[in-house]
Design a protein around this motif. Structure first.
Motif, PDB file in Angstrom:
ATOM      1  N   PHE A 114      36.723  -3.261 112.569  1.00 22.59           N
ATOM      2  CA  PHE A 114      36.865  -3.887 111.253  1.00 22.59           C
ATOM      3  C   PHE A 114      38.247  -4.538 111.173  1.00 22.59           C
ATOM      4  N   LEU A 115      38.329  -5.641 110.457  1.00 22.31           N
ATOM      5  CA  LEU A 115      39.648  -6.204 110.165  1.00 22.31           C
ATOM      6  C   LEU A 115      40.317  -5.445 109.030  1.00 22.31           C
ATOM      7  N   VAL A 116      39.536  -5.043 108.034  1.00 27.07           N
ATOM      8  CA  VAL A 116      40.114  -4.294 106.912  1.00 27.07           C
ATOM      9  C   VAL A 116      40.338  -2.845 107.342  1.00 27.07           C
ATOM     10  N   GLU A 117      41.304  -2.194 106.725  1.00 21.88           N
ATOM     11  CA  GLU A 117      41.619  -0.810 107.065  1.00 21.88           C
ATOM     12  C   GLU A 117      40.469   0.112 106.665  1.00 21.88           C
ATOM     13  N   ARG A 118      40.144   1.057 107.562  1.00 24.22           N
ATOM     14  CA  ARG A 118      39.102   2.042 107.282  1.00 24.22           C
ATOM     15  C   ARG A 118      39.720   3.438 107.278  1.00 24.22           C
ATOM     16  N   SER A 119      39.325   4.242 106.312  1.00 22.72           N
ATOM     17  CA  SER A 119      39.931   5.568 106.139  1.00 22.72           C
ATOM     18  C   SER A 119      39.616   6.495 107.311  1.00 22.72           C
ATOM     19  N   TYR A 120      38.503   6.277 107.970  1.00 23.95           N
ATOM     20  CA  TYR A 120      38.088   7.174 109.053  1.00 23.95           C
ATOM     21  C   TYR A 120      38.521   6.666 110.435  1.00 23.95           C
ATOM     22  N   ALA A 121      39.302   5.589 110.471  1.00 22.12           N
ATOM     23  CA  ALA A 121      39.764   5.044 111.748  1.00 22.12           C
ATOM     24  C   ALA A 121      40.905   5.886 112.309  1.00 22.12           C
ATOM     25  N   ASP A 122      41.184   5.662 113.573  1.00 18.02           N
ATOM     26  CA  ASP A 122      42.312   6.307 114.249  1.00 18.02           C
ATOM     27  C   ASP A 122      43.565   5.463 114.002  1.00 18.02           C
ATOM     28  N   LYS A 123      44.624   5.761 114.713  1.00 14.70           N
ATOM     29  CA  LYS A 123      45.831   4.938 114.617  1.00 14.70           C
ATOM     30  C   LYS A 123      45.489   3.480 114.876  1.00 14.70           C
ATOM     31  N   TYR A 124      46.251   2.608 114.264  1.00 14.66           N
ATOM     32  CA  TYR A 124      46.119   1.163 114.442  1.00 14.66           C
ATOM     33  C   TYR A 124      44.762   0.639 113.948  1.00 14.66           C
ATOM     34  N   ASN A 125      44.086   1.432 113.103  1.00 12.81           N
ATOM     35  CA  ASN A 125      42.779   1.060 112.546  1.00 12.81           C
ATOM     36  C   ASN A 125      41.706   0.938 113.632  1.00 12.81           C
ATOM     37  N   LEU A 126      41.819   1.740 114.671  1.00 11.46           N
ATOM     38  CA  LEU A 126      40.866   1.681 115.775  1.00 11.46           C
ATOM     39  C   LEU A 126      39.703   2.644 115.562  1.00 11.46           C
ATOM     40  N   ILE A 127      38.515   2.205 115.974  1.00 14.28           N
ATOM     41  CA  ILE A 127      37.294   3.011 115.924  1.00 14.28           C
ATOM     42  C   ILE A 127      36.619   2.879 117.282  1.00 14.28           C
ATOM     43  N   SER A 128      36.219   3.999 117.865  1.00 10.67           N
ATOM     44  CA  SER A 128      35.739   3.991 119.251  1.00 10.67           C
ATOM     45  C   SER A 128      34.262   3.654 119.401  1.00 10.67           C
ATOM     46  N   CYS A 129      33.536   3.505 118.300  1.00  7.38           N
ATOM     47  CA  CYS A 129      32.087   3.369 118.363  1.00  7.38           C
ATOM     48  C   CYS A 129      31.640   2.222 119.271  1.00  7.38           C
ATOM     49  N   ALA A 130      32.270   1.062 119.134  1.00  8.13           N
ATOM     50  CA  ALA A 130      31.843  -0.124 119.881  1.00  8.13           C
ATOM     51  C   ALA A 130      32.749  -0.420 121.078  1.00  8.13           C
ATOM     52  N   LEU A 131      33.491   0.569 121.544  1.00  8.82           N
ATOM     53  CA  LEU A 131      34.430   0.340 122.647  1.00  8.82           C
ATOM     54  C   LEU A 131      33.735  -0.288 123.857  1.00  8.82           C
ATOM     55  N   SER A 132      32.565   0.206 124.209  1.00  9.66           N
ATOM     56  CA  SER A 132      31.890  -0.335 125.387  1.00  9.66           C
ATOM     57  C   SER A 132      31.393  -1.757 125.155  1.00  9.66           C
ATOM     58  N   HIS A 133      30.986  -2.079 123.925  1.00  6.82           N
ATOM     59  CA  HIS A 133      30.652  -3.470 123.626  1.00  6.82           C
ATOM     60  C   HIS A 133      31.877  -4.359 123.827  1.00  6.82           C
ATOM     61  N   HIS A 134      33.039  -3.876 123.409  1.00  5.75           N
ATOM     62  CA  HIS A 134      34.269  -4.658 123.587  1.00  5.75           C
ATOM     63  C   HIS A 134      34.552  -4.879 125.075  1.00  5.75           C
ATOM     64  N   ILE A 135      34.340  -3.844 125.887  1.00  7.05           N
ATOM     65  CA  ILE A 135      34.590  -3.975 127.323  1.00  7.05           C
ATOM     66  C   ILE A 135      33.666  -5.019 127.927  1.00  7.05           C
ATOM     67  N   HIS A 136      32.395  -4.977 127.575  1.00  6.88           N
ATOM     68  CA  HIS A 136      31.443  -5.928 128.150  1.00  6.88           C
ATOM     69  C   HIS A 136      31.737  -7.358 127.727  1.00  6.88           C
ATOM     70  N   GLU A 137      32.145  -7.539 126.505  1.00  2.00           N
ATOM     71  CA  GLU A 137      32.420  -8.907 126.034  1.00  2.00           C
ATOM     72  C   GLU A 137      33.741  -9.420 126.600  1.00  2.00           C
ATOM     73  N   PHE A 138      34.784  -8.604 126.528  1.00  2.97           N
ATOM     74  CA  PHE A 138      36.116  -9.053 126.906  1.00  2.97           C
ATOM     75  C   PHE A 138      36.321  -9.099 128.423  1.00  2.97           C
ATOM     76  N   ARG A 139      35.389  -8.543 129.204  1.00  3.09           N
ATOM     77  CA  ARG A 139      35.557  -8.595 130.662  1.00  3.09           C
ATOM     78  C   ARG A 139      35.495 -10.023 131.192  1.00  3.09           C
ATOM     79  N   TRP A 140      34.982 -10.949 130.384  1.00  3.27           N
ATOM     80  CA  TRP A 140      34.860 -12.344 130.825  1.00  3.27           C
ATOM     81  C   TRP A 140      36.088 -13.176 130.501  1.00  3.27           C
ATOM     82  N   LEU A 141      37.052 -12.637 129.774  1.00  2.00           N
ATOM     83  CA  LEU A 141      38.291 -13.373 129.516  1.00  2.00           C
ATOM     84  C   LEU A 141      39.105 -13.487 130.800  1.00  2.00           C
ATOM     85  N   HIS A 142      39.849 -14.574 130.938  1.00  2.00           N
ATOM     86  CA  HIS A 142      40.715 -14.730 132.114  1.00  2.00           C
ATOM     87  C   HIS A 142      41.860 -13.726 132.083  1.00  2.00           C
TER      88      HIS A 142
END
Length: 524
Positions: A114-142
């Motif tokens: 989320f861009l907006v702050e979430r009360s249940y997030a970790d530090k830096y407003n991070l949430i691990s739920c979609a971490l693997s989706h992020h890895i699959h998408e961002f693996r194509w960046l140079h």
């Protein structure tokens, strides 16, 4: 003129020339870094980014603001062009939105959900739920720093330890990092993460493994609350976590082999084999011909949900006609096929969409998170299994629905979940839902539609899942793969790109394979 003044004048002139040359060299270097493409010109797609920048108020700015987004995209993303412009627009829109979630932290880059702050997030407003989706998408960046550092933040960003909420959600991180390795071949990074990933696997075994060897999870900790088969406090053996743990075990076995540790590789192979057998024996419902949730009371939930396709995300099921039958439901309007995408529960269920709206229900509405998983699994099924149930026209139809669903009031939009019949984004007017980074799209374009299938060896495999006569042309260019730049084109007439008719693969500008048809080709 005084000789001393003349010497000073000459020195100033030389310095001025050198400074000018240095400046030009730096500019040339930046341009070179920004445009490694062989066919496509980046500037031809800038209009999309101008449109996206102008259609919004930039509510939250993180590492890369809108006014820097085009320069960032030029340097980082594969370029894509096709005769169907909705796919093209959505491709650039999803890179533009993904960039919004890159955040600078004291520990390095991180990627938010989320861009907006979430009360249940970790530090830096991070949430691990979609971490693997992020890895699959961002693996194509140079620039892999974004995803590499993000993973480091999760595993080592808490004074060298895991973030406190790393395991708040089920994880297929080990499998995803191995999939990333299949693209960048960065063995050093992968094996550096190996001990962390083994530790994470063992932690899941410690508090989520049942006596029978299956893993249990609350549906909310799968990021799939209010499901038809589970509950926020119900300890069910779900196809999600059991498939994830199978995929993680397979990946960890491969990493152990890379390290030369045969004993550890055999250990994780055995874990994977055990889970495969348990999933096929206990989670397969022969009556429904589907992988379904096994309740904490050791009974089948007796409802088909999209999570029943996740085993194919990891190529878990055997090559068996009885399992293949499950895929008929993605083409069935009483199953998962709806006007605006794939539902998260079968539409024939009397409990379909009975939980209301507004509390993140997974009782049938369309969630891009689940669509990403199902479409990845479907591409695996079509590539790796001998079957005739799902054809290219079916895959294309589902991707077309996915594209069309990502609009809201006439503009490109990605949010949380949407009504399957109207396409209305159910959280669309809430600020939290805007640019929800909870799914993949571009990875599906690259590995599914265009069909670049990442592999551990040095062969280049391409198998487009596009019907022969659907598109006049497409080009995927500037793809950084195994350290090379790949270009994949389809030119029905040969007149669009002037490289000949048909499907062609180029490596660093040199043609390495071709076919007159849209079919699987492998460059040796």
């Amino acid at each position: 003129m005084n000789l001393n003044y003349l010497k000073i004048y000459i020195l100033i002139a030389i310095c001025t020339i050198n400074i000018s040359c240095d400046s030009q060299d730096n500019s040339d270097q930046e341009n070179s870094e920004a445009s490694k493409s062989f066919i496509l010109k980046a500037e031809n797609f800038k209009e999309y980014v101008d449109k996206f920048n102008n259609m919004e108020d930039e509510n939250i700015v993180q590492a890369i603001p809108n006014d820097s987004s085009w320069n960032w995209m030029k340097k980082n993303i594969p370029l894509f062009e096709t005769s169907q412009k909705t796919f093209e627009e959505m491709y650039y829109y999803r890179w533009w939105t993904a960039r919004k979630h890159i955040k600078e932290t004291p520990e390095g880059y991180a990627i938010t959900e989320f861009l907006v702050e979430r009360s249940y997030a970790d530090k830096y407003n991070l949430i691990s739920c979609a971490l693997s989706h992020h890895i699959h998408e961002f693996r194509w960046l140079h620039n892999k720093d974004y995803i590499n550092q993000n993973v480091h933040v999760w595993f080592r960003g808490n004074e060298g330890e895991n973030m406190e909420k790393l395991r708040s959600f089920s994880s297929w991180t080990a499998s995803s990092l191995y999939d990333k390795y299949l693209v960048d071949k960065n063995e050093e990074y992968l094996l550096d993460m190996f001990p962390d990933l083994v530790e994470e696997y063992e932690a899941w075994e410690g508090d989520r493994r049942r006596d029978d060897g299956l893993f249990w999870q609350y549906d909310v900790k799968d990021g799939m609350e209010e499901s038809l088969s589970g509950g926020r406090h119900v300890k069910n053996a779900r196809p999600t976590i059991n498939s994830y743990m199978y995929g993680n075990a397979k990946a960890l076995a491969e990493m152990a082999r890379m390290k030369g540790d045969r004993e550890l590789a055999a250990k994780f192979d055995a874990k994977a084999d055990t889970l495969k057998k348990l999933v096929e024996e206990k989670l397969w419902n022969p009556k429904d011909q589907f992988f379904e949730t096994f309740t904490e009371n050791d009974t089948c939930a007796n409802v088909r949900e999209a999570i029943g396709y996740i085993p194919w995300y990891f190529n878990l099921p055997d090559e068996n006609a009885k399992y293949n039958e499950a895929w008929k439901q993605v083409k069935n309007e009483e199953g998962f096929l709806a006007p605006f995408g794939l539902t998260t529960a079968e539409r024939r269920s009397p409990r379909f969409r009975t939980h209301g709206t507004g509390t993140c229900e997974w009782d049938g509405a369309v969630w891009p998170f689940a669509t990403s998983q199902t479409m990845t699994a479907l591409a695996n099924f079509m590539n790796n299994y001998d079957q005739e149930i799902v054809q290219k026209k079916d895959y294309y139809q589902l991707m077309d629905l996915y594209v069309e669903s990502q609009y809201y009031r006439g503009r490109p939009y990605i949010g949380e979940y949407l009504d399957e019949s109207t396409g209305y984004w159910l959280m669309g007017d809430r600020e939290r839902s805007r640019y929800y980074n909870h799914s993949t799209f571009n990875d599906l374009v690259i590995t599914g539609l265009v069909g670049l299938r990442p592999r551990a060896d040095e062969k280049i495999e391409v198998n487009p899942l596009i019907p022969q006569d659907q598109w006049e042309y497409f080009c995927l260019d500037n793809v950084l793969y195994h350290g090379d730049i790949l270009t994949i084109i389809w030119d029905k007439t040969g007149e669009k790109y002037n490289k000949g008719k048909g499907l062609r693969i180029f490596r660093n500008g040199e043609e390495v394979a071709s076919s007159e048809k849209l079919e699987r080709i492998i460059a040796e």
